[in-house]
Design an enzyme around this catalytic site. Structure first.
Site, short mmCIF file in Angstrom:
data_model
loop_
_atom_site.label_atom_id
_atom_site.label_comp_id
_atom_site.label_asym_id
_atom_site.label_seq_id
_atom_site.Cartn_x
_atom_site.Cartn_y
_atom_site.Cartn_z
N THR A 1 0.83 -1.22 0.00
CA THR A 1 0.00 0.00 0.00
C THR A 1 0.86 1.27 0.00
OG1 THR A 1 -1.47 1.31 1.42
CG2 THR A 1 -0.14 -0.31 2.53
N ASP A 2 0.29 2.36 -0.47
CA ASP A 2 0.99 3.66 -0.41
C ASP A 2 1.18 4.12 1.04
OD1 ASP A 2 -1.69 4.29 0.12
OD2 ASP A 2 -1.78 6.00 -1.27
N GLU A 3 0.40 3.53 1.96
CA GLU A 3 0.45 4.02 3.35
C GLU A 3 1.79 3.72 4.03
OE1 GLU A 3 -3.03 3.69 5.72
OE2 GLU A 3 -4.35 3.51 4.00
N TYR B 1 -1.66 -0.53 11.18
CA TYR B 1 -1.89 -1.14 9.86
C TYR B 1 -0.69 -0.92 8.94
CZ TYR B 1 -3.40 -1.33 4.96
OH TYR B 1 -3.47 -1.58 3.61
N LYS C 1 2.16 -3.51 7.28
CA LYS C 1 2.35 -3.66 5.83
C LYS C 1 3.81 -3.37 5.47
CE LYS C 1 -0.39 -4.36 3.01
NZ LYS C 1 -0.91 -5.65 2.46
N1 LIG Z 1 -8.48 -1.08 -0.42
C1 LIG Z 1 -7.53 -0.21 -0.66
O1 LIG Z 1 -7.80 0.97 -0.90
C2 LIG Z 1 -6.09 -0.65 -0.69
C3 LIG Z 1 -5.13 0.27 -1.13
C4 LIG Z 1 -3.79 -0.13 -1.19
C5 LIG Z 1 -3.45 -1.42 -0.82
N2 LIG Z 1 -4.40 -2.29 -0.39
C6 LIG Z 1 -3.96 -3.65 -0.05
O2 LIG Z 1 -4.60 -4.53 -0.95
C7 LIG Z 1 -4.90 -5.77 -0.32
C8 LIG Z 1 -6.37 -6.06 -0.45
O3 LIG Z 1 -7.09 -4.99 0.15
P1 LIG Z 1 -8.69 -5.05 0.22
O4 LIG Z 1 -9.15 -3.67 0.43
O5 LIG Z 1 -9.20 -5.85 -0.91
O6 LIG Z 1 -8.88 -5.87 1.59
P2 LIG Z 1 -10.15 -6.59 2.21
O7 LIG Z 1 -10.11 -6.30 3.67
O8 LIG Z 1 -11.39 -6.26 1.44
O9 LIG Z 1 -9.86 -8.14 1.96
C9 LIG Z 1 -8.86 -8.86 2.62
C10 LIG Z 1 -9.04 -10.33 2.29
O10 LIG Z 1 -7.99 -11.06 2.96
C11 LIG Z 1 -8.58 -12.17 3.62
N3 LIG Z 1 -7.72 -12.49 4.78
C12 LIG Z 1 -7.50 -11.74 5.88
N4 LIG Z 1 -6.65 -12.37 6.71
C13 LIG Z 1 -6.31 -13.54 6.11
C14 LIG Z 1 -5.46 -14.62 6.46
N5 LIG Z 1 -4.79 -14.63 7.62
N6 LIG Z 1 -5.34 -15.65 5.59
C15 LIG Z 1 -6.03 -15.66 4.42
N7 LIG Z 1 -6.85 -14.67 4.04
C16 LIG Z 1 -7.00 -13.63 4.88
C17 LIG Z 1 -9.97 -11.70 4.01
O11 LIG Z 1 -10.83 -12.79 4.29
C18 LIG Z 1 -10.37 -10.91 2.79
O12 LIG Z 1 -10.92 -11.75 1.81
C19 LIG Z 1 -4.42 -5.63 1.13
O13 LIG Z 1 -3.16 -6.23 1.24
C20 LIG Z 1 -4.33 -4.13 1.35
O14 LIG Z 1 -3.33 -3.83 2.29
C21 LIG Z 1 -5.70 -1.93 -0.32
#
Ligand SMILES: NC(=O)c1ccc[n+]([C@@H]2O[C@H](COP(=O)([O-])OP(=O)(O)OC[C@H]3O[C@@H](n4cnc5c(N)ncnc54)[C@H](O)[C@@H]3O)[C@@H](O)[C@H]2O)c1
Length: 324
Positions: free
Chosen positions: A117-119, A142, A146
């Protein structure tokens, strides 16, 4: 190709699975189905294994069975507010889980694309947009977990020569995002004429990227990216939180008087912004502009109340400032 998508039942992961299936690939989703992972997000035709990335034996058995060409990892705890309230699950999944995944990657010599993530760059208020080699200065549990995951990955690449790349997308929005997050929370609350919550004065700035553009970038890195390399994925669409909320209200024809300002998050980052030279040099550009992306997102939430209705009893949807 055969692609193992861990965390594929969440927001970006499930959009990525639909995208890969559209390209004709074979996909297996490995997901622990936490509160954020949902079967309803996935096509009925896709192979699904319920499993935790912390569980090494579970991962090994699925890798042996499925023989993936690539592993793309989305599995994470993702909500900053939850991490402030209770950091432990974040450390378990986002740090220990990455360690486990790396051990399996090393053992089976897998190609790994990890979604960060950008964070991790922390607050960039008054600073230049971050390139991939900018220092990591995470501000909350968080982003600290990451950043830890990213550092472990780079250390495994350097020490053991694993074939891993990292992508760092900016704030995503689009269909199937949990109502705990800003844009879906605003849409759903506004549609129900509930007060729309803005932390602080809403002047915090984020860079917004439509989820389909993220999926294309991640797949491009899987195909053309280099191991040991990190790829920022900016949206080139910087907006303040207040601007985002006001735009959603405007598109829904709802009054600004619904906005309610509440206390800011502890440790709140004022601004995230990245450079994207590396992903741009692979030929990627965001294709969905802000207003179109927002309209598509709103339309999806309006048409899919069955999807979000069961999630709105969640305290991070209901309460204004759950950490207080
Ligand atoms: N949503 C955003 O804006 C954003 C931006 C930048 C990066 N990200 C990154 O992208 C990725 C996905 O983000 P998202 O928003 O889709 O997240 P989300 O919270 O919607 O989904 C996370 C998924 O991971 C699964 N999960 C959690 N813990 C687990 C474990 N121990 N083993 C297996 N599965 C597990 C959950 O069941 C869920 O399906 C993350 O790594 C997040 O850090 C998200």
């Amino acid at each position: 190709m055969r692609i193992l998508v861990s965390g594929g039942a969440g927001f970006i992961g499930s959009n990525f699975v639909w995208y890969l299936l559209g390209l004709g690939h074979e996909v297996l989703v490995y997901d622990a189905f936490t509160y954020a992972g949902r079967l309803e997000n996935l096509p009925s035709t896709v192979r699904i294994v319920r499993g935790d990335i912390v569980d090494r034996d579970g991962l090994i058995s699925v890798v042996r069975d499925f023989q993936p060409d690539v592993v793309v990892n989305f599995a994470a705890e993702t909500h900053v507010d939850r991490s402030i309230r209770d950091p432990e699950p974040f450390i378990r999944t986002n740090v220990y889980g990455i360690f486990t995944l790396l051990e399996v990657t090393r053992r089976f010599d897998l190609r790994l694309i990890h979604v960060s993530t950008d964070e991790v760059y922390g607050d960039l208020e008054g600073k230049e947009p971050a390139s991939e080699d900018a220092p990591l200065r995470p501000s909350n549990p968080y982003s600290a977990t990451k950043a830890s995951g990213d550092m472990l990955i780079m250390a495994y690449w350097r020490t053991y020569g694993i074939k891993a790349s990292i992508v760092r997308p900016s704030n995503n929005y689009g269909p199937r995002q949990h109502p705990e997050k800003l844009i879906p929370k605003t849409i759903i609350r506004a549609v129900n004429n509930l007060p729309v919550i803005v932390h602080g004065d809403g002047s915090q700035r984020r860079d917004w990227l439509y989820v389909e553009d993220t999926c294309r970038a991640i797949w491009l890195v899987a195909e053309r990216g280099r191991p040991g390399e990190i790829y920022n994925i900016p949206g080139f669409n910087e907006r303040s939180v207040l601007e985002v909320v006001e735009k959603v209200l405007e598109l829904l024809n709802k009054p600004k008087s619904l906005i309610r300002f509440v206390g800011d998050r502890p440790g709140q980052d004022r601004r995230y912004l990245m450079r994207g030279d590396r992903i741009l040099s692979l030929g990627w550009r965001p294709m969905v502009n802000w207003e179109d992306g927002l309209r598509m997102t709103i339309k999806w939430y309006l048409e899919n109340e069955w999807w979000w209705r069961p999630l709105i009893s969640d305290e991070y949807f209901v309460k204004d400032t759950p950490w207080q």
